[in-house]
Design a protein around this motif. Structure first.
Motif, PDB file in Angstrom:
ATOM      1  N   LYS A 126      10.013  -0.211  -9.116  1.00 16.52           N
ATOM      2  CA  LYS A 126      10.535   0.653  -8.045  1.00 16.52           C
ATOM      3  C   LYS A 126       9.357   1.439  -7.484  1.00 16.52           C
ATOM      4  O   LYS A 126       8.258   1.422  -8.038  1.00 16.52           O
ATOM      5  N   ASP A 127       9.579   2.135  -6.382  1.00 15.71           N
ATOM      6  CA  ASP A 127       8.518   2.947  -5.789  1.00 15.71           C
ATOM      7  C   ASP A 127       8.105   4.075  -6.729  1.00 15.71           C
ATOM      8  O   ASP A 127       8.943   4.634  -7.442  1.00 15.71           O
ATOM      9  N   ALA A 128       6.824   4.410  -6.708  1.00 16.85           N
ATOM     10  CA  ALA A 128       6.298   5.486  -7.549  1.00 16.85           C
ATOM     11  C   ALA A 128       6.810   6.839  -7.074  1.00 16.85           C
ATOM     12  O   ALA A 128       7.111   7.032  -5.891  1.00 16.85           O
ATOM     13  N   GLU A 129       6.912   7.795  -8.013  1.00 19.69           N
ATOM     14  CA  GLU A 129       7.347   9.154  -7.705  1.00 19.69           C
ATOM     15  C   GLU A 129       6.179  10.104  -7.942  1.00 19.69           C
ATOM     16  O   GLU A 129       5.553  10.074  -9.000  1.00 19.69           O
ATOM     17  N   LEU A 130       5.910  10.955  -6.977  1.00 18.23           N
ATOM     18  CA  LEU A 130       4.839  11.949  -7.093  1.00 18.23           C
ATOM     19  C   LEU A 130       5.467  13.306  -7.387  1.00 18.23           C
ATOM     20  O   LEU A 130       6.397  13.715  -6.701  1.00 18.23           O
ATOM     21  N   LYS A 131       4.953  13.986  -8.420  1.00 14.06           N
ATOM     22  CA  LYS A 131       5.509  15.288  -8.814  1.00 14.06           C
ATOM     23  C   LYS A 131       4.393  16.303  -9.022  1.00 14.06           C
ATOM     24  O   LYS A 131       3.315  15.958  -9.492  1.00 14.06           O
ATOM     25  N   VAL A 188       1.262  14.515 -10.924  1.00 15.51           N
ATOM     26  CA  VAL A 188       1.449  13.283 -11.698  1.00 15.51           C
ATOM     27  C   VAL A 188       2.257  12.292 -10.858  1.00 15.51           C
ATOM     28  O   VAL A 188       3.171  12.676 -10.136  1.00 15.51           O
ATOM     29  N   CYS A 189       1.864  11.034 -10.957  1.00 18.43           N
ATOM     30  CA  CYS A 189       2.576   9.944 -10.293  1.00 18.43           C
ATOM     31  C   CYS A 189       3.159   9.065 -11.385  1.00 18.43           C
ATOM     32  O   CYS A 189       2.426   8.555 -12.233  1.00 18.43           O
ATOM     33  N   ASN A 246      -0.927  -6.522   1.906  1.00 17.19           N
ATOM     34  CA  ASN A 246       0.185  -5.702   2.351  1.00 17.19           C
ATOM     35  C   ASN A 246      -0.206  -4.942   3.625  1.00 17.19           C
ATOM     36  O   ASN A 246      -1.349  -4.538   3.803  1.00 17.19           O
ATOM     37  N   GLU A 247       0.757  -4.713   4.519  1.00 17.85           N
ATOM     38  CA  GLU A 247       0.494  -4.004   5.775  1.00 17.85           C
ATOM     39  C   GLU A 247      -0.080  -2.611   5.553  1.00 17.85           C
ATOM     40  O   GLU A 247      -0.922  -2.152   6.309  1.00 17.85           O
ATOM     41  N   LYS A 248       0.381  -1.898   4.515  1.00 17.67           N
ATOM     42  CA  LYS A 248      -0.116  -0.548   4.252  1.00 17.67           C
ATOM     43  C   LYS A 248      -1.617  -0.563   3.985  1.00 17.67           C
ATOM     44  O   LYS A 248      -2.353   0.274   4.461  1.00 17.67           O
ATOM     45  N   PHE A 249      -2.088  -1.543   3.221  1.00 17.15           N
ATOM     46  CA  PHE A 249      -3.505  -1.641   2.899  1.00 17.15           C
ATOM     47  C   PHE A 249      -4.310  -1.955   4.143  1.00 17.15           C
ATOM     48  O   PHE A 249      -5.369  -1.394   4.365  1.00 17.15           O
ATOM     49  N   ALA A 289      -3.579  10.252  -8.419  1.00 18.91           N
ATOM     50  CA  ALA A 289      -2.133  10.182  -8.197  1.00 18.91           C
ATOM     51  C   ALA A 289      -1.808  10.474  -6.736  1.00 18.91           C
ATOM     52  O   ALA A 289      -1.015   9.767  -6.107  1.00 18.91           O
ATOM     53  N   GLU A 290      -2.444  11.499  -6.198  1.00 21.13           N
ATOM     54  CA  GLU A 290      -2.186  11.891  -4.810  1.00 21.13           C
ATOM     55  C   GLU A 290      -2.633  10.817  -3.826  1.00 21.13           C
ATOM     56  O   GLU A 290      -1.958  10.550  -2.842  1.00 21.13           O
ATOM     57  N   SER A 291      -3.770  10.195  -4.092  1.00 11.98           N
ATOM     58  CA  SER A 291      -4.301   9.230  -3.134  1.00 11.98           C
ATOM     59  C   SER A 291      -3.652   7.845  -3.243  1.00 11.98           C
ATOM     60  O   SER A 291      -3.595   7.119  -2.256  1.00 11.98           O
ATOM     61  N   LEU A 292      -3.150   7.467  -4.413  1.00 10.47           N
ATOM     62  CA  LEU A 292      -2.631   6.115  -4.589  1.00 10.47           C
ATOM     63  C   LEU A 292      -1.113   5.991  -4.530  1.00 10.47           C
ATOM     64  O   LEU A 292      -0.597   4.886  -4.372  1.00 10.47           O
ATOM     65  N   HIS A 293      -0.377   7.103  -4.641  1.00  9.05           N
ATOM     66  CA  HIS A 293       1.078   6.980  -4.777  1.00  9.05           C
ATOM     67  C   HIS A 293       1.753   6.282  -3.597  1.00  9.05           C
ATOM     68  O   HIS A 293       2.749   5.595  -3.772  1.00  9.05           O
ATOM     69  N   THR A 294       1.219   6.405  -2.393  1.00  6.45           N
ATOM     70  CA  THR A 294       1.856   5.768  -1.238  1.00  6.45           C
ATOM     71  C   THR A 294       1.741   4.246  -1.276  1.00  6.45           C
ATOM     72  O   THR A 294       2.531   3.549  -0.656  1.00  6.45           O
ATOM     73  N   TYR A 295       0.761   3.720  -2.016  1.00  2.64           N
ATOM     74  CA  TYR A 295       0.574   2.272  -2.118  1.00  2.64           C
ATOM     75  C   TYR A 295       1.353   1.666  -3.283  1.00  2.64           C
ATOM     76  O   TYR A 295       1.483   0.459  -3.377  1.00  2.64           O
ATOM     77  N   LEU A 296       1.831   2.510  -4.180  1.00  4.16           N
ATOM     78  CA  LEU A 296       2.529   2.041  -5.376  1.00  4.16           C
ATOM     79  C   LEU A 296       4.017   1.877  -5.063  1.00  4.16           C
ATOM     80  O   LEU A 296       4.832   2.735  -5.337  1.00  4.16           O
ATOM     81  N   THR A 297       4.343   0.740  -4.466  1.00  4.72           N
ATOM     82  CA  THR A 297       5.711   0.470  -4.044  1.00  4.72           C
ATOM     83  C   THR A 297       6.280  -0.714  -4.830  1.00  4.72           C
ATOM     84  O   THR A 297       5.536  -1.509  -5.421  1.00  4.72           O
ATOM     85  N   LYS A 298       7.569  -0.829  -4.819  1.00  6.92           N
ATOM     86  CA  LYS A 298       8.269  -1.867  -5.576  1.00  6.92           C
ATOM     87  C   LYS A 298       7.691  -3.247  -5.262  1.00  6.92           C
ATOM     88  O   LYS A 298       7.493  -3.608  -4.101  1.00  6.92           O
ATOM     89  N   GLY A 299       7.405  -4.009  -6.332  1.00  7.70           N
ATOM     90  CA  GLY A 299       6.931  -5.372  -6.187  1.00  7.70           C
ATOM     91  C   GLY A 299       5.424  -5.533  -6.137  1.00  7.70           C
ATOM     92  O   GLY A 299       4.910  -6.636  -6.282  1.00  7.70           O
TER      93      GLY A 299
END
Length: 120
Positions: free
Chosen positions: A12-17, A27-28, A107-110, A56-66
């Motif tokens: 699943k998508d990563a959660e940033l807290k 923490v991600c 991936n399009e995000k990258f 965690a802050e810089s990578l969490h947006t790329y850590l998506t399901k799959g």
């Protein structure tokens, strides 16, 4: 030395807290499914992964399901009681190194991030 290396895909998508006690610590959290064995003996192991602070802050947006990731980190276990009252164990990994798989880089995000970095 407590080191584990594995690869797998995010479930699943990563959660940033932000930790409540100190908002400077981030923490991600994300789960990775890792296949082992083959044929009739093939099974999946799940790892709960933690990535900390700036990474965690810089990578969490790329850590998506799959997304495929290659992980190296410190292994620990965490026990909990499920709804039926059974004691279960989670495998946890505090990440020291994380690399994205080749499919992830397509991936399009990258691609959009690489284009934005070229403009800088």
């Amino acid at each position: 030395m407590n080191v584990i290396t594995f690869d797998g895909r995010l479930t699943k998508d990563a959660e940033l807290k932000q930790l409540q006690s100190n908002h400077e610590i981030t923490v991600c959290n994300f789960d990775v499914a890792c296949n082992i064995g083959y044929g009739l003996r093939k099974k999946t192991i799940y790892f709960k992964c933690d990535l900390w602070n700036k990474r965690a802050e810089s990578l969490h947006t790329y850590l998506t399901k799959g997304i495929q990731v290659f992980v190296t980190g410190e292994l620990s276990t965490e026990e909990y009681t499920n709804k039926n009252g059974d004691i279960k164990t989670n495998l946890k990994c505090r990440i020291n190194d994380l690399t994205f798989g080749a499919e992830s880089r397509n991936n399009e995000k990258f691609q959009s991030t690489e284009q934005n970095n070229e403009k800088l």
